[in-house]
Enzyme design. Structure first.
Site, PDB file in Angstrom:
ATOM      1  N   HIS A 245      65.818 -61.050 -17.282  1.00  0.00           N
ATOM      2  CA  HIS A 245      66.011 -59.766 -16.197  1.00  0.00           C
ATOM      3  C   HIS A 245      67.049 -59.601 -15.933  1.00  0.00           C
ATOM      4  O   HIS A 245      67.559 -59.815 -14.375  1.00  0.00           O
ATOM      5  CB  HIS A 245      64.331 -59.527 -14.907  1.00  0.00           C
ATOM      6  CG  HIS A 245      63.428 -59.976 -15.858  1.00  0.00           C
ATOM      7  ND1 HIS A 245      62.045 -59.461 -15.190  1.00  0.00           N
ATOM      8  CD2 HIS A 245      63.086 -60.025 -16.860  1.00  0.00           C
ATOM      9  CE1 HIS A 245      61.110 -59.984 -16.546  1.00  0.00           C
ATOM     10  NE2 HIS A 245      62.055 -60.294 -17.274  1.00  0.00           N
TER      11      HIS A 245
ATOM     12  N   HIS B 183      64.665 -60.952 -22.264  1.00  0.00           N
ATOM     13  CA  HIS B 183      63.380 -62.206 -21.800  1.00  0.00           C
ATOM     14  C   HIS B 183      64.284 -62.559 -20.654  1.00  0.00           C
ATOM     15  O   HIS B 183      63.756 -62.611 -19.413  1.00  0.00           O
ATOM     16  CB  HIS B 183      64.055 -63.765 -22.578  1.00  0.00           C
ATOM     17  CG  HIS B 183      63.047 -65.056 -22.172  1.00  0.00           C
ATOM     18  ND1 HIS B 183      62.269 -64.921 -21.769  1.00  0.00           N
ATOM     19  CD2 HIS B 183      63.880 -66.113 -21.837  1.00  0.00           C
ATOM     20  CE1 HIS B 183      61.912 -65.526 -21.136  1.00  0.00           C
ATOM     21  NE2 HIS B 183      62.293 -66.925 -20.755  1.00  0.00           N
TER      22      HIS B 183
ATOM     23  N   HIS C  38      56.042 -63.425 -23.138  1.00  0.00           N
ATOM     24  CA  HIS C  38      54.812 -63.058 -22.656  1.00  0.00           C
ATOM     25  C   HIS C  38      53.731 -61.941 -23.622  1.00  0.00           C
ATOM     26  O   HIS C  38      52.473 -62.413 -23.007  1.00  0.00           O
ATOM     27  CB  HIS C  38      54.890 -61.940 -21.631  1.00  0.00           C
ATOM     28  CG  HIS C  38      55.610 -62.880 -19.934  1.00  0.00           C
ATOM     29  ND1 HIS C  38      56.746 -63.343 -20.234  1.00  0.00           N
ATOM     30  CD2 HIS C  38      54.836 -62.337 -18.692  1.00  0.00           C
ATOM     31  CE1 HIS C  38      56.900 -63.601 -18.991  1.00  0.00           C
ATOM     32  NE2 HIS C  38      55.804 -63.054 -18.501  1.00  0.00           N
TER      33      HIS C  38
END
Lengths: 505, 404
Positions: free
Chosen positions: B199, B197, B83
């Site tokens: 969760h 990455h 992200h």
């Protein structure tokens, strides 16, 4: 080049006199031009114009009295006889229904004669056509979609090149988008961990390798979540007694996905079972799945796991649905464990493909490569109840799921299943009962090919298939040479400087 | 040696201001806890920000917290995640590094077209840290393929490898479709693998890989994550022991309504009743509607009224999810998504209680097997009698539970 002349015989047993300075082999293909027919030699014998009695006398005189008698006009009087059968009409490219013209000359087969052999759209390469032991530069392709969905049988004695053939087929289909292969690999030989293998394909991204033995870079540790197991997965894996089956069902009913854990931890059941029955079930499950416990805690030592591997089965199926080749290294598994893992995946694939059919969704064919197939498709096993592999053998083609069964002992597989295997790639088989089982279930008439099959050398095969025009003798390429050739044909990748954006160089 | 490991903070991730504040508060609590724990250093395994170009307010919050760590002599070793890394290779981490607030440890050299990563050594502990950034669409896979592993694996000492990639073997079922790589792409022999990455909260030893840790996000980043995780978390490594620390936050109350075969009004009554029976004060309320309505449309459910009811009970924030809800108008479309097998299974589920054989309930699997047997066709050449006896045999086998 003239090889001989048709001198007598009947349909299916054409007798040819061999030209003296020529050599005709068993399995050799000959062409007669009037009408243009393709013949194949299935037997050879001696012929002579001199009576047997005289021949024996002459031999005795040579051996016992050292005389140097010679046959008069030996080339004319002594010769070889070849027995051939009609294979196909070369003019029309269909089954031949007539005899060659009496006394017609037969000659060597030429590339031009085989123009009618076309390469299908979704092809699979199986080797080059072979005439006797001679390779002809004519590649043999079959319709891969049909071949893989209608099951393939590869029968052969050890050392005749089963693995080489399977590797070649798998290698050729890696970049084909119409098929995905699931390979249960008990010898860890297909991926090529330490030698040339499927990993060396230019489209290696389409090959996924699962192993429980230290995966090489890119290989995946095989972990399957214990909650994915269902009682039906054990069909054909463990021979349960009636009460034992009842106990499995009762646990599954009571504890659902936690049923294995509950068996091991001896959780209570509403229905009463004999303690000995439960103890046997528990012991057999713990042994097979390599489980252990300490107090109220379950420990997994093998490939089955309590937390990891939750997506393994679905990932494998997803890969196969995307026409990838998935290799599962089962070399460190017991036979039963290998079948259990195969059974879990096969069940899921079959379930999904039935749904796809209902929805009218088109997916690539999935072919499951099974070594030592009688372990799951043998008469004895099936007498105890069906399993997912026998179900696939019977009805898989309707849904686009096929088997590629490899075996040394085809006679152990029931005739009905053998007949369902619509393509057989026959390598050398020494044992007569095994040859018979194959001949009886072949797609083309191989009744005259007993000797031909027995005399197949390493790398030589006969392909009999509903999807070939005749039983084709082929020469299977050596896998290593195939890989080398394939990689040479692909455009060389420019050795450009790689960039690693984001890494501080 | 004691260090903290956080990942997936996704600062600036929630669109709604209230949830965004919670996410930031959770991050700040984590930082305070880490300072209190007096760790030697902090590992940040990617996705500190939700985008590669975070807003100034978000940047300010990040900087102020990183400064707190710096003041307390806690160095931060970070990698960029999918992200906070732009396709052109820009990441705000570089700015933060320039400002001396953290170390972006993804560094190396290219030799013979192979990427040789370099270690960053922590001064206090001598821990050697190397790592690989994460990119969108798992594009970092190519970097791993070209990775020179020898120098990484042969290095002596306490080693940490940071990564921002989903590991195939550890993927949870809910993330089945997420692109993942096998654990074998990571270099072997490290003492701690600091992941990000995915969760999830996970700490596993797999083959030669010990302490493969996903600490979980510092705060859940969407509806599903709130349902599953309820709160944020991070990990602490304390002399060989890895502990997962949950970050306290607002309580989450999930209310799931099965709307199958119900009318909108019925659903409304049911959900309002559940709300009235729940303590929602200062809670985040998650309303999930699933199933297929009959004789009414999805819009017939007065969601505003339901949400208002939650707020009247002083809920902090209310979210509803209707992605699994449909009505009859969409029947044709739904059939495409579903299939006969599923419909049959659903019907069996509903009526299973009515089926008995010898006074014993029949299981769903048995019923499905029976239906399969009865759907079988006569085989070519099979006589009626043979067909009949085969069917009877197969039915017997199913009812004797041989098939289960």
């Amino acid at each position: 080049m003239n090889k001989g002349q048709v001198i007598s015989g009947s349909f299916g047993e054409i007798i040819i006199r061999q030209k003296n300075d020529e050599n005709i082999e068993i399995g050799e293909m000959l062409v007669c031009d009037n009408p243009k027919l393709l013949l194949q030699v299935y037997d050879l014998s001696f012929g002579s114009q001199i009576s047997q009695q005289n021949i024996e006398l002459i031999s005795g005189m040579r051996l016992e009295e050292n005389t140097d008698f010679e046959f008069m006009d030996e080339k004319l009087r002594n010769y070889n006889i070849a027995y051939a059968k009609n294979l196909i009409s070369l003019e029309k490219g269909n089954i031949s229904k007539s005899l060659p013209k009496f006394f017609s000359i037969v000659r060597d087969i030429e590339k031009e004669d085989l123009k009618f052999l076309e390469k299908p759209k979704d092809s699979i390469f199986l080797g080059n056509l072979r005439s006797g032991s001679k390779k002809i530069e004519v590649p043999v392709y079959l319709d891969g979609k049909e071949v893989f969905s209608h099951h393939v049988l590869i029968p052969a004695t050890t050392g005749r090149g089963k693995s080489n053939l399977t590797s070649c087929i798998l290698f050729d289909s890696i970049d084909k988008n119409y098929v995905g292969h699931l390979v249960l690999d008990p010898h860890d030989e297909y991926f090529g961990r330490n030698e040339i293998g499927l990993k060396d394909h230019p489209s290696k991204d389409k090959v996924t390798y699962y192993t429980s033995n230290e995966p090489p870079v890119g290989g995946i540790s095989l972990k399957i979540n214990i909650e994915d197991l269902k009682p039906s997965h054990f069909n054909g894996v463990i021979d349960w007694s009636g009460p034992q089956k009842e106990a499995l069902t009762a646990y599954y009913r009571a504890y659902n996905s936690k049923w294995i854990e509950s068996i091991v931890l001896e959780k209570p059941l509403k229905i009463g079972f004999n303690e000995a029955t439960l103890a046997v079930v528990r012991r057999r499950i713990m042994n097979l799945l390599d489980l252990d416990f300490d107090g109220n805690e379950l420990f997994c030592n093998g490939i089955f796991d309590i937390t990891a591997g939750k997506t393994t089965i679905s990932n494998i199926c997803n890969k196969l649905e995307n026409s990838n080749t998935v290799i599962i290294d089962t070399s460190s598994f017991s036979g039963s464990l290998e079948i259990l893992v195969g059974s879990m995946i096969a069940n899921e694939i079959f379930k999904r493909y039935k749904k796809f059919k209902d929805k009218g969704e088109k997916k690539p064919i999935i072919s499951i490569v099974l070594e030592e197939a009688p372990r799951v498709l043998g008469k004895e096993v099936l007498e105890k109840g069906s399993n997912i592999f026998s179900t696939i053998a019977r009805e898989g083609r309707k849904f686009g799921v096929g088997l590629m069964a490899i075996t040394q002992l085809p006679s152990l597989i029931p005739r009905q299943i053998l007949a369902n295997m619509n393509t057989k790639i026959i390598l050398g088989i020494e044992m007569a009962p095994e040859r018979l089982a194959i001949i009886e279930s072949a797609s083309q008439d191989l009744s005259k090919d007993n000797r031909n099959i027995a005399s197949l050398d390493k790398g030589e095969a006969i392909i009999t298939s509903n999807f070939s025009k005749f039983a084709m003798p082929v020469k299977i390429p050596y896998f290593n040479e195939l890989v080398e050739k394939y990689n040479k044909e692909k455009e060389p990748v420019n050795d450009h400087k790689k960039s690693f954006v984001g890494v501080k160089i | 040696m004691r260090f903290a490991h956080i990942a997936d903070c996704h600062l600036g991730g929630w669109r709604d201001q209230k949830m965004r504040e919670l996410s930031i508060q959770s991050f700040e609590k984590a930082i305070s806890f880490i300072i209190d724990k007096n760790v030697d250093f902090l590992l940040l395994s990617g996705d500190l920000f939700n985008t590669s170009h975070p807003g100034i307010d978000i940047l300010k919050i990040a900087v102020s917290n990183l400064k707190k760590l710096q003041k307390n002599n806690i160095p931060i070793y970070a990698i960029a995640g999918s992200h906070d890394f732009s396709p052109s290779g820009k990441t705000m981490l570089d700015v933060l590094e320039e400002a001396g607030l953290l170390f972006n440890i993804v560094k190396g050299e290219v030799k013979d077209n192979k990427l040789r990563l370099k270690f960053t050594t922590d001064r206090k502990t001598d821990a050697k840290i190397a790592g690989m950034l994460g990119k969108k669409g798992s594009l970092e896979r190519n970097y791993y393929e070209d990775l020179d592993r020898e120098n990484l694996e042969s290095e002596k000492g306490f080693k940490i490898f940071m990564f921002h990639t989903a590991i195939e073997e550890l993927k949870p079922k809910s993330l089945e479709k997420m692109s993942a790589e096998p654990i074998s792409i990571l270099p072997k022999g490290f003492d701690y693998y600091a992941g990000g990455h995915v969760h999830i909260i996970e700490n596993r030893n797999i083959n030669n890989y010990s302490n493969v840790v996903y600490p979980g996000p510092t705060y859940p980043n969407n509806f599903r994550e709130l349902e599953e995780l309820k709160q944020g978390s991070f990990s602490i490594f304390d002399n060989g022991k890895v502990e997962s620390i949950m970050i306290p936050s607002k309580k989450v109350t999930s209310i799931t309504i099965n709307c199958d075969m119900k009318q909108a009004k019925q659903v409304e009554i049911e959900v309002l009743e559940k709300i009235s029976n729940s303590e929602l004060y200062n809670n985040i309320v998650l309303l999930r509607f699933k199933g297929k309505l009959v004789h009414s449309k999805v819009q017939d459910i007065d969601f505003n009224k339901i949400v208002k009811e939650c707020y009247s009970k002083a809920a902090y924030f209310v979210m509803r999810n209707t992605s699994l809800l449909s009505d009859e108008r969409f029947e044709d479309i739904r059939i495409d998504e579903d299939n006969v097998d599923n419909i049959e299974e659903r019907l069996i589920d509903e009526h299973i209680e009515e089926f008995k054989h010898e006074n014993e309930l029949i299981r769903k699997e048995e019923l499905l097997s029976l239906m399969k047997v009865l759907a079988d066709n006569k085989i070519e050449g099979e006589t009626n009698t043979d067909f009949e006896s085969r069917l009877i045999k197969d039915i017997d086998r199913v009812l004797e539970k041989d098939n289960i």
